[in-house]
Enzyme design. Structure first.
Site, PDB file in Angstrom:
ATOM      1  N   ARG A 160      -2.275   9.250   4.530  1.00  0.00           N
ATOM      2  CA  ARG A 160      -2.108   8.083   5.397  1.00  0.00           C
ATOM      3  C   ARG A 160      -2.273   8.379   6.878  1.00  0.00           C
ATOM      4  NH1 ARG A 160      -3.338   4.484   1.650  1.00  0.00           N
ATOM      5  NH2 ARG A 160      -1.904   4.558  -0.124  1.00  0.00           N
ATOM      6  N   ASP A 188      11.392  13.736  -0.307  1.00  0.00           N
ATOM      7  CA  ASP A 188      11.448  15.164   0.028  1.00  0.00           C
ATOM      8  C   ASP A 188      10.204  15.549   0.820  1.00  0.00           C
ATOM      9  OD1 ASP A 188       9.325  16.433  -1.732  1.00  0.00           O
ATOM     10  OD2 ASP A 188      10.546  15.523  -3.295  1.00  0.00           O
ATOM     11  N   ARG A 216       2.592   2.597  -3.273  1.00  0.00           N
ATOM     12  CA  ARG A 216       1.762   3.331  -4.234  1.00  0.00           C
ATOM     13  C   ARG A 216       2.213   4.784  -4.345  1.00  0.00           C
ATOM     14  NH1 ARG A 216      -1.097   1.498  -8.008  1.00  0.00           N
ATOM     15  NH2 ARG A 216      -2.654   3.121  -7.770  1.00  0.00           N
ATOM     16  N   ARG A 235      10.216 -17.844  -1.242  1.00  0.00           N
ATOM     17  CA  ARG A 235       9.539 -16.685  -0.631  1.00  0.00           C
ATOM     18  C   ARG A 235       8.094 -16.538  -1.083  1.00  0.00           C
ATOM     19  NH1 ARG A 235      12.146 -11.497  -3.945  1.00  0.00           N
ATOM     20  NH2 ARG A 235      11.940 -12.406  -6.013  1.00  0.00           N
ATOM     21  N   GLN A 272       0.838  -1.202   0.000  1.00  0.00           N
ATOM     22  CA  GLN A 272       0.000   0.000   0.000  1.00  0.00           C
ATOM     23  C   GLN A 272       0.873   1.253   0.000  1.00  0.00           C
ATOM     24  OE1 GLN A 272      -2.456   0.422   3.553  1.00  0.00           O
ATOM     25  NE2 GLN A 272      -4.153   1.190   2.347  1.00  0.00           N
ATOM     26  N   GLU A 313      14.519  -2.061  -0.740  1.00  0.00           N
ATOM     27  CA  GLU A 313      13.908  -3.024   0.174  1.00  0.00           C
ATOM     28  C   GLU A 313      14.830  -4.205   0.436  1.00  0.00           C
ATOM     29  OE1 GLU A 313       9.697  -5.519   0.725  1.00  0.00           O
ATOM     30  OE2 GLU A 313      10.098  -4.415  -1.132  1.00  0.00           O
TER      31      GLU A 313
END
Length: 301
Positions: free
Chosen positions: A223, A212, A112, A196, A109, A120
């Site tokens: 969020r 930034d 996005r 995985r 999520q 990651e």
């Protein structure tokens, strides 16, 4: 929250060796550097690095607009002006790099928001830890009857207990099979990049996320909103706490104009004018759909 001994040692070493600098420093953010701030059951957010402060925003604005900003008497007033009039470039002069540990379904999520640099943890090279997000019982809720992408009333105790048991058992079983597949005791062992795929979406991953301030504010506006999914909202709320100490004037303006403000459509603004003139406006006479009217009523409180 779980830190590996290596991560804790790194944090301790970095905080024990301060370095002199000539660059702009935010005293509030210096206090947060490297510390892991717990989120959910095993997650965290920590500041790895940052650039700029409130003064950097004003410096960029005055370069951009020159003498046009001379009427603004102070930095706080200038920042509020920039936020009020949706100027974005000056806020892009500040950046922050975060280390975030989060469940995979929250990461999907989060990603996005494509206006950041992300690296990651790779499950192709490394073995993921046996750590899963298991909600608190009060966070288990049924599907909302008014919002197709949200949750409604909490599940009853019996159903909630059954769901929790399934979540725990399924996660443990999937990880057991993951370990068995990649193991090399008496077998070749399946490649990690294939094994995985069997892991559930509530397993934890980690990433470095650099963004930034302008795009961070956009992320936080969505969020940290009360309507955002709880599991990503708690991360956003923790980041809000960090940003408030980093750029206090900018965050105060953001909180006032974005988090605490509202944007009205032309129809909604016309309805508000009619109401202020004493007219009893209804959904039928507003020209809005039922959904628009419901949201308009929520803005008005």
């Amino acid at each position: 929250m779980t830190l590996t001994p290596e991560q804790q040692a790194e944090i301790d070493e970095l905080r024990a060796t301060p370095r002199p600098t000539l660059r702009a420093v935010s005293e509030g953010m210096e206090g947060h550097l490297y510390k892991a701030n717990p989120v959910l059951d095993h997650g965290f957010v920590r500041v790895i690095d940052y650039m700029g402060d409130d003064a950097a925003i004003c410096q960029a604005a005055r370069v951009s607009y020159g003498r046009g900003t001379k009427a603004v008497s102070n930095d706080e007033g200038l920042i509020r002006y920039l936020m009020r009039h949706w100027h974005s470039t000056p806020f892009e002069m500040c950046e922050v790099k975060l280390h975030v540990k989060l469940p995979v379904f929250v990461a999907r999520q989060w990603i996005r928001h494509r206006t950041a640099n992300v690296n990651e943890y790779s499950a192709r090279y490394s073995i993921l830890d046996r750590e899963f997000y298991i909600p608190e019982p009060e966070k288990l809720a049924a599907q909302s009857v008014t919002n197709n992408q949200g949750r409604g009333e909490a599940l009853g105790p019996e159903e909630g207990a059954r769901v929790l048991e399934w979540l725990k058992a399924d996660a443990a079983r999937a990880y057991d099979h993951y370990e068995a597949m990649i193991g090399q005791d008496g077998q070749q062992g399946l490649a990690r990049e294939l094994a995985r795929m069997n892991l559930p979406a509530n397993i934890y991953t980690q990433w470095y996320w650099k963004v930034d301030l302008h795009n961070l504010f956009h992320f936080l506006r969505l969020r940290a909103d009360a309507h955002a999914q709880y599991e990503i909202r708690v991360y956003a709320e923790e980041i809000c706490r960090l940003v408030k100490d980093w750029v206090p004037h900018a965050y105060a303006a953001f909180e006032d104009y974005r988090l605490g403000g509202a944007t009205l459509s032309g129809k909604a603004l016309e309805c508000l004018r009619r109401m202020l003139a004493g007219e009893a406006v209804t959904q039928e006479t507003s020209g809005m759909s039922k959904g628009e009217w419901r949201e308009f009523q929520a803005v008005l409180g």
